[in-house]
Scaffold this motif. Sequence first.
Motif, short mmCIF file in Angstrom:
data_model
loop_
_atom_site.label_atom_id
_atom_site.label_comp_id
_atom_site.label_asym_id
_atom_site.label_seq_id
_atom_site.Cartn_x
_atom_site.Cartn_y
_atom_site.Cartn_z
N ALA A 114 0.87 -1.17 0.00
CA ALA A 114 0.00 0.00 0.00
C ALA A 114 0.90 1.22 0.00
N GLY A 115 0.65 2.14 -0.92
CA GLY A 115 1.49 3.33 -0.98
C GLY A 115 1.79 3.71 -2.41
N GLU A 116 2.36 4.87 -2.59
CA GLU A 116 2.72 5.37 -3.91
C GLU A 116 4.14 4.89 -4.22
N TYR A 127 3.73 5.55 2.09
CA TYR A 127 2.28 5.60 2.35
C TYR A 127 1.95 6.76 3.28
N ASP A 161 -2.82 11.38 1.91
CA ASP A 161 -2.58 11.26 0.47
C ASP A 161 -3.50 10.22 -0.14
N GLU A 162 -3.67 9.12 0.55
CA GLU A 162 -4.54 8.05 0.05
C GLU A 162 -5.97 8.56 -0.13
N GLN A 208 -6.28 10.90 -3.12
CA GLN A 208 -6.31 10.15 -4.37
C GLN A 208 -7.65 9.48 -4.60
N LEU A 217 -9.57 2.54 -2.17
CA LEU A 217 -8.45 2.65 -1.25
C LEU A 217 -7.29 1.77 -1.70
N MET A 218 -6.08 2.13 -1.27
CA MET A 218 -4.90 1.34 -1.62
C MET A 218 -4.96 -0.06 -1.05
#
Length: 245
Positions: A109-111, A144, A148-149, A152, A180-181
């Motif tokens: 999970a995360g960019e 993460y 931010d999540e 997005q 959600l991620m």
Amino acid sequence: MFQWLNQTKEVIEQHVPDHIAIIMDGNGRWAKKRGLPRIMGHREGMKSVREVVRVANELGVKSLTLYAFSTENWTRPEEEVSFLMKLPAQFLESDLKDLNERNVKVEVAGEISRLPVYTREAVQQAKQDTVDNTGLRLIFALNYGGRDEIVQVMQKIAEKVQAGQLLPTEITNEVIEHELMTGSMTDVDLVIRTSGEQRLSNFLLWQAAYAEFYFTDVLWPEFRREQFLTAIEDYNQRTRRFGGV
């Protein structure tokens, strides 16, 4: 050892949380107390990751999310950030076979687009190699941030509304959760934070809405099987009402 076995048996006989999330804090302080560089604390902390993953899998925990690197961690010293970027790859390369044998499914999970190539490749390889596993879902939160999540997610939903694919009145909890991620993952039941700090630090803000929190003064490199079982035992003393009576 026998104490651990008895403690494990007692926990299994109680209720084991479906989804546990851990803020692995205190690596730097562990190293400082010993006159070592901060990176040595992170290295020692990987031993705790290894043990907690195995115990969670043994207990039948469905999802374990580990806060490995936040969007705010980029502000740390360059040497430390560089070391932290290497840890996921080192862990997955050394433990992937064992994770597969234990039927653990690796997710992220995360960019991850901002992560170094070698980190992204290791993560993608682990996801690919464990995609069919049906045991513990091991989620590494890498680059993460909870805010931010959510931003997005809102952007994705706004695009669907703008394109006429979704009405504002059709935006529900389920629609948001789908974007959600963490996707189809269940909400967090228990959040554990080590090292004595008592805050969420931008971690799983949506998913932890009704989570129970367990704070311990134990530094992450010293958080092993016994401490993990104690956290679950504490969780079992709680009464979860989810806003009811």
